[in-house]
Scaffold this motif. Structure first.
Motif, PDB file in Angstrom:
ATOM      1  N   ILE A  81      -7.984   2.580  14.284  1.00  0.00           N
ATOM      2  CA  ILE A  81      -7.815   1.156  14.575  1.00  0.00           C
ATOM      3  C   ILE A  81      -7.018   0.514  13.435  1.00  0.00           C
ATOM      4  O   ILE A  81      -7.318   0.739  12.258  1.00  0.00           O
ATOM      5  CB  ILE A  81      -9.183   0.465  14.730  1.00  0.00           C
ATOM      6  N   LEU A  82      -5.994  -0.250  13.776  1.00  0.00           N
ATOM      7  CA  LEU A  82      -5.084  -0.885  12.810  1.00  0.00           C
ATOM      8  C   LEU A  82      -4.282   0.142  12.003  1.00  0.00           C
ATOM      9  O   LEU A  82      -3.809  -0.148  10.910  1.00  0.00           O
ATOM     10  CB  LEU A  82      -5.828  -1.839  11.866  1.00  0.00           C
ATOM     11  N   SER A  83      -4.105   1.323  12.572  1.00  0.00           N
ATOM     12  CA  SER A  83      -3.317   2.364  11.909  1.00  0.00           C
ATOM     13  C   SER A  83      -1.896   1.895  11.622  1.00  0.00           C
ATOM     14  O   SER A  83      -1.390   2.027  10.499  1.00  0.00           O
ATOM     15  CB  SER A  83      -3.291   3.617  12.790  1.00  0.00           C
ATOM     16  N   GLY A  84      -1.223   1.337  12.639  1.00  0.00           N
ATOM     17  CA  GLY A  84       0.155   0.883  12.463  1.00  0.00           C
ATOM     18  C   GLY A  84       0.294  -0.200  11.405  1.00  0.00           C
ATOM     19  O   GLY A  84       1.121  -0.081  10.482  1.00  0.00           O
ATOM     20  N   PRO A  85      -0.506  -1.288  11.488  1.00  0.00           N
ATOM     21  CA  PRO A  85      -0.434  -2.314  10.437  1.00  0.00           C
ATOM     22  C   PRO A  85      -0.748  -1.774   9.045  1.00  0.00           C
ATOM     23  O   PRO A  85      -0.130  -2.186   8.062  1.00  0.00           O
ATOM     24  CB  PRO A  85      -1.489  -3.335  10.882  1.00  0.00           C
ATOM     25  N   ALA A  86      -1.708  -0.845   8.958  1.00  0.00           N
ATOM     26  CA  ALA A  86      -2.033  -0.267   7.651  1.00  0.00           C
ATOM     27  C   ALA A  86      -0.833   0.494   7.089  1.00  0.00           C
ATOM     28  O   ALA A  86      -0.517   0.390   5.896  1.00  0.00           O
ATOM     29  CB  ALA A  86      -3.240   0.667   7.767  1.00  0.00           C
ATOM     30  N   ALA A  87      -0.153   1.242   7.940  1.00  0.00           N
ATOM     31  CA  ALA A  87       1.040   1.976   7.490  1.00  0.00           C
ATOM     32  C   ALA A  87       2.128   1.009   7.039  1.00  0.00           C
ATOM     33  O   ALA A  87       2.852   1.279   6.070  1.00  0.00           O
ATOM     34  CB  ALA A  87       1.565   2.876   8.614  1.00  0.00           C
ATOM     35  N   SER A  88       2.238  -0.131   7.707  1.00  0.00           N
ATOM     36  CA  SER A  88       3.279  -1.092   7.323  1.00  0.00           C
ATOM     37  C   SER A  88       3.007  -1.663   5.940  1.00  0.00           C
ATOM     38  O   SER A  88       3.944  -1.926   5.169  1.00  0.00           O
ATOM     39  CB  SER A  88       3.376  -2.222   8.356  1.00  0.00           C
ATOM     40  N   VAL A  89       1.732  -1.872   5.593  1.00  0.00           N
ATOM     41  CA  VAL A  89       1.393  -2.378   4.260  1.00  0.00           C
ATOM     42  C   VAL A  89       1.803  -1.366   3.196  1.00  0.00           C
ATOM     43  O   VAL A  89       2.413  -1.715   2.172  1.00  0.00           O
ATOM     44  CB  VAL A  89      -0.114  -2.686   4.156  1.00  0.00           C
ATOM     45  N   ILE A  90       1.470  -0.100   3.425  1.00  0.00           N
ATOM     46  CA  ILE A  90       1.832   0.951   2.467  1.00  0.00           C
ATOM     47  C   ILE A  90       3.357   1.053   2.356  1.00  0.00           C
ATOM     48  O   ILE A  90       3.918   1.185   1.258  1.00  0.00           O
ATOM     49  CB  ILE A  90       1.233   2.303   2.893  1.00  0.00           C
TER      50      ILE A  90
END
Length: 667
Positions: free
Chosen positions: A251-260
């Motif tokens: 869950i929220l994998s894509g947004p988490a990757a964008s932060v990194i």
């Protein structure tokens, strides 16, 4: 000379699937690509994007030089919100009526079948009532053919998982189906919410398995044998094998990757990120290079889970947001996504022909800009078994080409049917979007400008925004497109202000609205609101809109090179991050119990309990990380404790939570 090694990062977003190849030595992006996300079959978009980066890097990068492939995906979030996935059976042990009601299982997953059986542990992990194995077997024998997966939950399983483990064994023995134990997903005591989280997890296992298999097939097609990792919602990565068992952690994998990825591209340790895509805008504050986690647990379709993910605010605002205009001509942006007409016109010239024909007729221009289209790849999968026959017949009328809304939707029941099918991801609506307006203003150019001009003209005329004076037609068309563009910029600036202040602010608040609409004067007051943190904007539409957002906030946003594929870059550079938790509770007859994945350990001294828990937690975290082939490990142990006031040293210890967090690089 050591051979260079490269990582591949892939992100499947709501609109685009991105792929990058990253040189792990120089930390440079060697190749990047974007392909349309194919919601009917995600593997199509993945295969296309992967093929593009491998082709463009040919001669520099070979398959054997790829050391890691990492994927971030919206599959789990979208599937749960849209009610997709397997039908699940849920076995609850020791739950009473109140606990069942608090779980929200019946409202969150209406198709789930829940059974309650006897079996219970006390808060200290001792058995209060034996598990009724016969009741479990009876339920499974009667229902096993109708379920794709199972979840098991016991109230105090985090203090002693014995009943959940035994229930898992029985389910596997009788059905052979996937089964999720709630204690594997969270260490928190909240049994009802753990049960819901386990049921959500079981529901989407088959979908994540299919995606992983498809990605592995795409990799095999390029002779890539590197390990496959998946980004979790906390920004770390885990092996595909581990994620297949716990897909809800994405869950929220894509947004988490964008932060990194934003941290990597901007080289800023502290910033506010805005990740704008076609469907949503995700905003988070980053301190010391890593986003804060939402300790309360992530929300899924209005229900809170026990899964910790990044503390990110997500709103339905993107380049493909639906545009609404009220009877007074006021423009607003809706939370739901539609397919831009510029994109449809680019893919299917018949759409441009239809728009021209409708414009020549001059009637019902607003409705004539709406189309229905099936997601690409839909024909590769059979329709879900619970789709009614009338809905199946309706879908059969939408074939390879987009079809005008007015040809199929004539009654309220038709509109309701379309909404149902869109929510299930089986149908898409084409319409007027900010991306179309940006094409008219020459701020975007990848799709059909002709289609964008036609839809802007038709919508503008239908709401008296554009006159019929041909001499000023282009000027008025651009003025209307600018109005749409400004509405997008204003709402984007408002989202940033809310996040920076930590407050919910009404969109029509006079001071904030003055700023977001590009003005600095309110009455006799000069106003400016300037962020105290750098603004890093990423995502495909960021260069289109965020220069103007920065103007309204009096700053120059950082839109780094490669920002359009920041999610994929974040996936490619991901770190393995695991944690292990040991709970300490007071024993009823004195002493303390240490709770981990097994029978509680009894100790007599509070100091011994704390020290032993620290050692066990660190050993457990390192073991988890090493099982994922992590290297260069860094471990940190923290203790949260509850003590009797006024007692010295550890003598007042009532309970404690010892957490070891281990961070490492993938090998």
């Amino acid at each position: 000379i050591a051979m260079s090694s490269y990582n591949i990062g892939i992100d499947t977003g709501g609109t685009y699937t991105d792929a990058v190849i990253l040189d792990t030595q120089s930390r440079e992006v060697i190749a990047s690509a974007k392909a349309l996300t194919t919601r009917g079959d995600l593997s199509i978009g993945v295969i296309e994007a992967l093929g593009q980066v491998m082709t463009s890097s040919a001669g520099t990068v070979s398959a054997e030089m790829i050391s890691l492939v990492s994927l971030s995906t919206t599959l789990a979030t979208n599937a749960l919100v849209e009610g997709q996935g397997s039908r699940v059976g849920v076995i609850l042990m020791g739950f009473d009526d109140v606990m069942l009601d608090r779980s929200n299982l019946e409202s969150a997953i209406p198709t789930a079948v829940v059974t309650r059986v006897a079996g219970r542990h006390n808060h200290d992990g001792s058995e209060a009532r034996p598990l009724d194995e016969a009741a479990i077997r009876s339920f499974l024998e009667a229902e096993k053919e109708s379920f794709g997966a199972f979840a098991v939950a016991s109230h105090y399983s985090v203090r002693n998982p014995a009943h959940e483990r035994r229930a898992q064994e029985i389910v596997r023995e009788v059905t052979g189906s996937p089964v999720t134990a709630s204690c594997d997903l969270s260490e928190a005591l909240n049994g009802p919410r753990r049960a819901l989280t386990a049921a959500f997890n079981a529901r989407i296992i088959s979908m994540i398995v299919a995606l992983v298999d498809a990605v592995r097939g795409a990799l095999a097609g390029h002779n890539i044998t590197a390990p496959l990792m998946i980004v979790k919602g906390d920004g770390s990565i885990a092996s595909a094998e581990a994620v297949v068992e716990k897909p809800i952690e994405t869950i929220l994998s894509g947004p988490a990757a964008s932060v990194i990825g934003a941290n990597f591209l901007s080289k800023e340790p502290n910033f506010i990120i805005s990740d704008i895509g076609g469907t949503t805008t995700d905003v988070a504050i980053v301190k010391n290079g890593w986003p804060d986690l939402n300790e309360a647990g992530s929300m899924v379709g209005g229900f809170r889970t026990m899964i910790k993910a990044i503390d990110m605010q997500t709103i339905g605002l993107g380049g493909d947001s639906a545009i609404e205009i009220d009877h007074r001509g006021r423009v607003s942006l809706e939370a739901h996504r539609v397919v831009p007409l510029a994109l449809l016109g680019h893919r299917w010239p018949s759409v441009i022909k239809d728009l021209k024909h409708s414009l020549s007729q001059g009637m019902g221009l607003g409705l004539a800009t709406m189309f229905l289209v099936r997601p690409e790849g839909y024909e590769k999968h059979p329709l879900p078994s619970d789709i009614p026959e009338a809905d199946r017949e309706f879908l059969s009328l939408v074939t390879e080409q987009p079809i005008r809304w007015s040809q199929l939707v004539n009654r309220v029941s038709d509109r309701n049917r379309v909404n149902r099918l869109v929510n299930r991801g089986l149908l898409q609506i084409g319409g007027f979007t900010p991306s179309d307006a940006a094409h008219v203003l020459d701020r975007q150019s990848q799709w059909s400008r002709e289609a964008a001009e036609l839809v802007t003209l038709m919508i503008g005329r239908s709401y008296a925004k554009i006159s019929y004076n041909d001499k000023t037609l282009d000027e008025e068309c651009r003025a209307f497109a600018q109005e749409i563009y400004d509405a997008m910029v204003a709402k984007s600036a408002h989202v940033l202000i809310e996040r920076l202040t930590g407050n919910s602010i009404a969109f029509d608040d006079p001071i904030v609205s003055t700023i977001t609409h590009g003005k600095t004067q309110l009455g006799d007051l000069n106003i400016s609101l300037v962020p105290d943190l750098p603004v890093v904007a990423v995502g495909g539409p960021a260069p289109v809109f965020y220069g103007s957002v920065g103007d309204r906030l009096g700053i120059t946003p950082i839109i780094p090179k490669g920002s359009e594929v920041a999610n994929a870059i974040g996936a490619a550079i991901g770190m393995i991050k695991v944690h292990a938790v040991i709970e300490i509770s007071s024993g009823e007859s004195g002493g303390y119990h240490l709770h981990q994945d097994g029978k509680p350990i009894k100790v007599t001294s509070p100091t011994e309990a704390i020290e032993q828990a620290k050692v066990l937690a660190e050993e457990w975290a390192v073991k988890k990380a090493e099982a994922m082939d992590a290297v260069n490990l860094q471990t940190e142990v923290s203790v949260e404790r509850l003590d009797i006031p006024g007692m010295e040293n550890d003598r007042g210890l009532i309970s404690a939570t010892v957490t070891a967090e281990c961070l490492g690089s993938p090998q």
